[in-house]
Design a protein around this motif. Structure first.
Motif, PDB file in Angstrom:
ATOM      1  N   LYS A   5      58.974  56.149  27.082  1.00 57.20           N
ATOM      2  CA  LYS A   5      60.139  57.006  26.913  1.00 57.20           C
ATOM      3  C   LYS A   5      61.324  56.075  26.692  1.00 57.20           C
ATOM      4  CE  LYS A   5      58.927  60.978  29.783  1.00 57.20           C
ATOM      5  NZ  LYS A   5      59.302  61.739  30.989  1.00 57.20           N
ATOM      6  N   LEU A   6      62.140  56.374  25.692  1.00 54.50           N
ATOM      7  CA  LEU A   6      63.308  55.569  25.370  1.00 54.50           C
ATOM      8  C   LEU A   6      64.545  56.250  25.943  1.00 54.50           C
ATOM      9  CD1 LEU A   6      64.279  53.042  23.824  1.00 54.50           C
ATOM     10  CD2 LEU A   6      64.665  54.546  21.872  1.00 54.50           C
ATOM     11  N   CYS A   7      65.239  55.559  26.849  1.00 53.32           N
ATOM     12  CA  CYS A   7      66.428  56.111  27.494  1.00 53.32           C
ATOM     13  C   CYS A   7      67.544  56.302  26.463  1.00 53.32           C
ATOM     14  CB  CYS A   7      66.897  55.179  28.608  1.00 53.32           C
ATOM     15  SG  CYS A   7      68.396  55.759  29.423  1.00 53.32           S
ATOM     16  N   ILE A   9      70.622  56.552  27.132  1.00 51.92           N
ATOM     17  CA  ILE A   9      71.837  55.873  27.587  1.00 51.92           C
ATOM     18  C   ILE A   9      71.792  54.380  27.293  1.00 51.92           C
ATOM     19  CG2 ILE A   9      73.239  55.292  29.617  1.00 51.92           C
ATOM     20  CD1 ILE A   9      72.259  58.003  30.796  1.00 51.92           C
ATOM     21  N   CYS A  10      70.712  53.705  27.740  1.00 52.69           N
ATOM     22  CA  CYS A  10      70.678  52.242  27.632  1.00 52.69           C
ATOM     23  C   CYS A  10      69.583  51.720  26.700  1.00 52.69           C
ATOM     24  CB  CYS A  10      70.519  51.620  29.012  1.00 52.69           C
ATOM     25  SG  CYS A  10      68.882  51.886  29.752  1.00 52.69           S
ATOM     26  N   ASN A  11      68.792  52.606  26.087  1.00 51.04           N
ATOM     27  CA  ASN A  11      67.690  52.256  25.182  1.00 51.04           C
ATOM     28  C   ASN A  11      66.582  51.453  25.847  1.00 51.04           C
ATOM     29  OD1 ASN A  11      68.687  53.591  22.942  1.00 51.04           O
ATOM     30  ND2 ASN A  11      69.974  51.864  22.377  1.00 51.04           N
ATOM     31  N   HIS A  12      66.472  51.569  27.172  1.00 50.88           N
ATOM     32  CA  HIS A  12      65.399  50.902  27.908  1.00 50.88           C
ATOM     33  C   HIS A  12      64.097  51.701  27.740  1.00 50.88           C
ATOM     34  CE1 HIS A  12      63.506  48.526  31.064  1.00 50.88           C
ATOM     35  NE2 HIS A  12      63.071  49.661  31.581  1.00 50.88           N
ATOM     36  N   LYS A  13      62.972  51.001  27.581  1.00 49.48           N
ATOM     37  CA  LYS A  13      61.674  51.659  27.499  1.00 49.48           C
ATOM     38  C   LYS A  13      61.122  51.840  28.905  1.00 49.48           C
ATOM     39  CE  LYS A  13      60.394  49.373  23.203  1.00 49.48           C
ATOM     40  NZ  LYS A  13      59.400  48.479  22.620  1.00 49.48           N
ATOM     41  N   SER A  14      60.811  53.079  29.283  1.00 50.36           N
ATOM     42  CA  SER A  14      60.247  53.387  30.591  1.00 50.36           C
ATOM     43  C   SER A  14      58.887  54.035  30.413  1.00 50.36           C
ATOM     44  CB  SER A  14      61.163  54.332  31.372  1.00 50.36           C
ATOM     45  OG  SER A  14      62.381  53.715  31.674  1.00 50.36           O
ATOM     46  N   ASP A  15      58.076  53.985  31.441  1.00 49.75           N
ATOM     47  CA  ASP A  15      56.763  54.612  31.448  1.00 49.75           C
ATOM     48  C   ASP A  15      56.909  56.112  31.185  1.00 49.75           C
ATOM     49  OD1 ASP A  15      54.468  56.053  33.171  1.00 49.75           O
ATOM     50  OD2 ASP A  15      53.784  54.060  32.524  1.00 49.75           O
ATOM     51  N   VAL A  16      55.957  56.706  30.477  1.00 53.85           N
ATOM     52  CA  VAL A  16      56.048  58.126  30.114  1.00 53.85           C
ATOM     53  C   VAL A  16      56.003  59.051  31.328  1.00 53.85           C
ATOM     54  CG1 VAL A  16      55.162  57.846  27.769  1.00 53.85           C
ATOM     55  CG2 VAL A  16      53.573  58.295  29.646  1.00 53.85           C
ATOM     56  N   THR A  17      55.548  58.571  32.464  1.00 50.49           N
ATOM     57  CA  THR A  17      55.491  59.417  33.653  1.00 50.49           C
ATOM     58  C   THR A  17      56.802  59.449  34.422  1.00 50.49           C
ATOM     59  OG1 THR A  17      54.651  57.603  35.012  1.00 50.49           O
ATOM     60  CG2 THR A  17      53.014  59.021  33.933  1.00 50.49           C
ATOM     61  N   TYR A  18      57.764  58.573  34.077  1.00 51.49           N
ATOM     62  CA  TYR A  18      59.028  58.495  34.802  1.00 51.49           C
ATOM     63  C   TYR A  18      59.960  59.632  34.389  1.00 51.49           C
ATOM     64  CZ  TYR A  18      57.836  53.721  36.244  1.00 51.49           C
ATOM     65  OH  TYR A  18      57.245  52.621  36.782  1.00 51.49           O
ATOM     66  N   LEU A  19      60.695  60.158  35.370  1.00 50.82           N
ATOM     67  CA  LEU A  19      61.685  61.199  35.119  1.00 50.82           C
ATOM     68  C   LEU A  19      63.070  60.617  34.909  1.00 50.82           C
ATOM     69  CD1 LEU A  19      60.576  63.849  37.745  1.00 50.82           C
ATOM     70  CD2 LEU A  19      60.089  63.813  35.304  1.00 50.82           C
ATOM     71  N   VAL A  20      63.278  59.391  35.419  1.00 50.62           N
ATOM     72  CA  VAL A  20      64.567  58.717  35.263  1.00 50.62           C
ATOM     73  C   VAL A  20      64.339  57.291  34.797  1.00 50.62           C
ATOM     74  CG1 VAL A  20      65.765  60.105  36.986  1.00 50.62           C
ATOM     75  CG2 VAL A  20      64.646  58.000  37.668  1.00 50.62           C
ATOM     76  N   CYS A  21      65.320  56.743  34.113  1.00 51.81           N
ATOM     77  CA  CYS A  21      65.249  55.379  33.604  1.00 51.81           C
ATOM     78  C   CYS A  21      65.295  54.404  34.777  1.00 51.81           C
ATOM     79  CB  CYS A  21      66.413  55.125  32.652  1.00 51.81           C
ATOM     80  SG  CYS A  21      66.497  53.423  32.064  1.00 51.81           S
ATOM     81  N   GLU A  22      64.380  53.455  34.790  1.00 51.28           N
ATOM     82  CA  GLU A  22      64.353  52.472  35.869  1.00 51.28           C
ATOM     83  C   GLU A  22      65.465  51.447  35.728  1.00 51.28           C
ATOM     84  OE1 GLU A  22      60.499  50.551  35.558  1.00 51.28           O
ATOM     85  OE2 GLU A  22      60.641  50.692  33.399  1.00 51.28           O
ATOM     86  N   ASN A  23      66.140  51.435  34.596  1.00 51.67           N
ATOM     87  CA  ASN A  23      67.227  50.490  34.361  1.00 51.67           C
ATOM     88  C   ASN A  23      68.588  51.080  34.725  1.00 51.67           C
ATOM     89  OD1 ASN A  23      68.297  47.993  33.326  1.00 51.67           O
ATOM     90  ND2 ASN A  23      68.953  49.125  31.533  1.00 51.67           N
ATOM     91  N   CYS A  24      68.891  52.290  34.243  1.00 49.90           N
ATOM     92  CA  CYS A  24      70.224  52.862  34.453  1.00 49.90           C
ATOM     93  C   CYS A  24      70.203  54.197  35.185  1.00 49.90           C
ATOM     94  CB  CYS A  24      70.942  53.032  33.122  1.00 49.90           C
ATOM     95  SG  CYS A  24      70.279  54.382  32.124  1.00 49.90           S
ATOM     96  N   GLY A  26      69.168  56.984  34.039  1.00 52.16           N
ATOM     97  CA  GLY A  26      69.426  58.081  33.121  1.00 52.16           C
ATOM     98  C   GLY A  26      68.280  59.084  33.121  1.00 52.16           C
ATOM     99  N   ASP A  27      68.566  60.316  32.748  1.00 51.32           N
ATOM    100  CA  ASP A  27      67.580  61.401  32.710  1.00 51.32           C
ATOM    101  C   ASP A  27      66.585  61.170  31.580  1.00 51.32           C
ATOM    102  OD1 ASP A  27      66.185  63.775  32.840  1.00 51.32           O
ATOM    103  OD2 ASP A  27      67.884  65.046  32.297  1.00 51.32           O
ATOM    104  N   LEU A  28      65.293  61.046  31.912  1.00 46.83           N
ATOM    105  CA  LEU A  28      64.264  60.837  30.893  1.00 46.83           C
ATOM    106  C   LEU A  28      63.508  62.113  30.546  1.00 46.83           C
ATOM    107  CD1 LEU A  28      62.706  57.409  31.949  1.00 46.83           C
ATOM    108  CD2 LEU A  28      64.373  57.868  30.153  1.00 46.83           C
ATOM    109  N   THR A  29      63.913  63.250  31.121  1.00 44.78           N
ATOM    110  CA  THR A  29      63.200  64.492  30.816  1.00 44.78           C
ATOM    111  C   THR A  29      63.441  64.946  29.384  1.00 44.78           C
ATOM    112  OG1 THR A  29      64.978  65.863  31.706  1.00 44.78           O
ATOM    113  CG2 THR A  29      63.173  65.252  33.215  1.00 44.78           C
ATOM    114  N   ILE A  30      64.496  64.424  28.743  1.00 41.56           N
ATOM    115  CA  ILE A  30      64.767  64.757  27.344  1.00 41.56           C
ATOM    116  C   ILE A  30      64.723  63.513  26.461  1.00 41.56           C
ATOM    117  CG2 ILE A  30      66.085  66.849  27.848  1.00 41.56           C
ATOM    118  CD1 ILE A  30      68.637  65.153  27.359  1.00 41.56           C
ATOM    119  N   ALA A  31      64.117  62.452  26.969  1.00 43.10           N
ATOM    120  CA  ALA A  31      64.086  61.178  26.243  1.00 43.10           C
ATOM    121  C   ALA A  31      63.142  61.240  25.043  1.00 43.10           C
ATOM    122  CB  ALA A  31      63.636  60.053  27.170  1.00 43.10           C
ATOM    123  N   THR A  32      63.347  60.323  24.136  1.00 40.34           N
ATOM    124  CA  THR A  32      62.516  60.187  22.957  1.00 40.34           C
ATOM    125  C   THR A  32      61.301  59.345  23.294  1.00 40.34           C
ATOM    126  OG1 THR A  32      64.491  60.251  21.578  1.00 40.34           O
ATOM    127  CG2 THR A  32      62.489  59.365  20.567  1.00 40.34           C
TER     128      THR A  32
END
Length: 171
Positions: A5-7, A9-24, A26-32
């Motif tokens: 999942k691409l945040c 806010i900060c364009n950090h790549k997070s695991d697809v199971t995460y609901l929030v960005c581990e970096n900032c 940010g909400d990943l429920t609507i992430a790309t």
């Protein structure tokens, strides 16, 4: 190929199971969703059923356009004796004299360690762990083993030094 999942806010790549960005946080429920080989991909913005904007991949994408909805609920810890409420963010929160929240409140407490305990949102629920504090942490009157995670449920009592907090839903 790994998918992330691409945040937004900060364009950090997070695991697809995460609901929030581990970096900032940010909400990943609507992430790309992106694959490891892809650069930043273009998205079409569309109105979702909740009235907010949701990112949708272009039709030729290999990922489905729909996103799972978050079951996240905001919580707080409350010391009713001193009328103190501490809102818990989604990410990990360190409580102590040099923690992440309400340090001015905790810094006057001699029996609370600099980094006393951690409360974090993990696998769709909150967990608490003592961070090897000198005087320990208690959950429902049971001392926590250091560095071990314990699930929190609404109404639990957290005790650190002479301070007691109730774990409650935020409105």
């Amino acid at each position: 190929m790994a998918t992330y999942k691409l945040c937004d806010i900060c364009n950090h790549k997070s695991d697809v199971t995460y609901l929030v960005c581990e970096n900032c946080v940010g909400d990943l429920t609507i992430a790309t969703y992106v694959t490891e080989n892809e650069a930043l991909e273009t998205t079409d913005k569309r109105e979702d059923t909740t009235g907010g904007l949701a990112a949708q991949k272009s039709p030729d994408s290999k990922q489905p356009a729909s996103r799972p909805t978050s079951t996240f609920q905001h919580f707080k810890i409350v010391n009713q004796d001193e009328n103190i409420e501490i809102q818990l963010p989604i990410a990990e929160t360190i409580i102590g004299r040099e923690g992440d929240v309400e340090t001015s409140y905790f810094e006057t407490c001699n029996y609370i360690s600099r980094r006393h305990l951690s409360i974090k949102y993990k696998d769709e629920h909150y967990v608490i762990s003592d961070l090897n504090s000198h005087n320990g942490s208690y959950l429902n009157n049971r001392r926590l083993n250091p560095e071990e995670e314990y699930p929190l449920t609404e109404g639990d009592t957290i005790k650190i030094a002479d301070k007691s907090f109730n774990f409650q839903k935020s409105l």
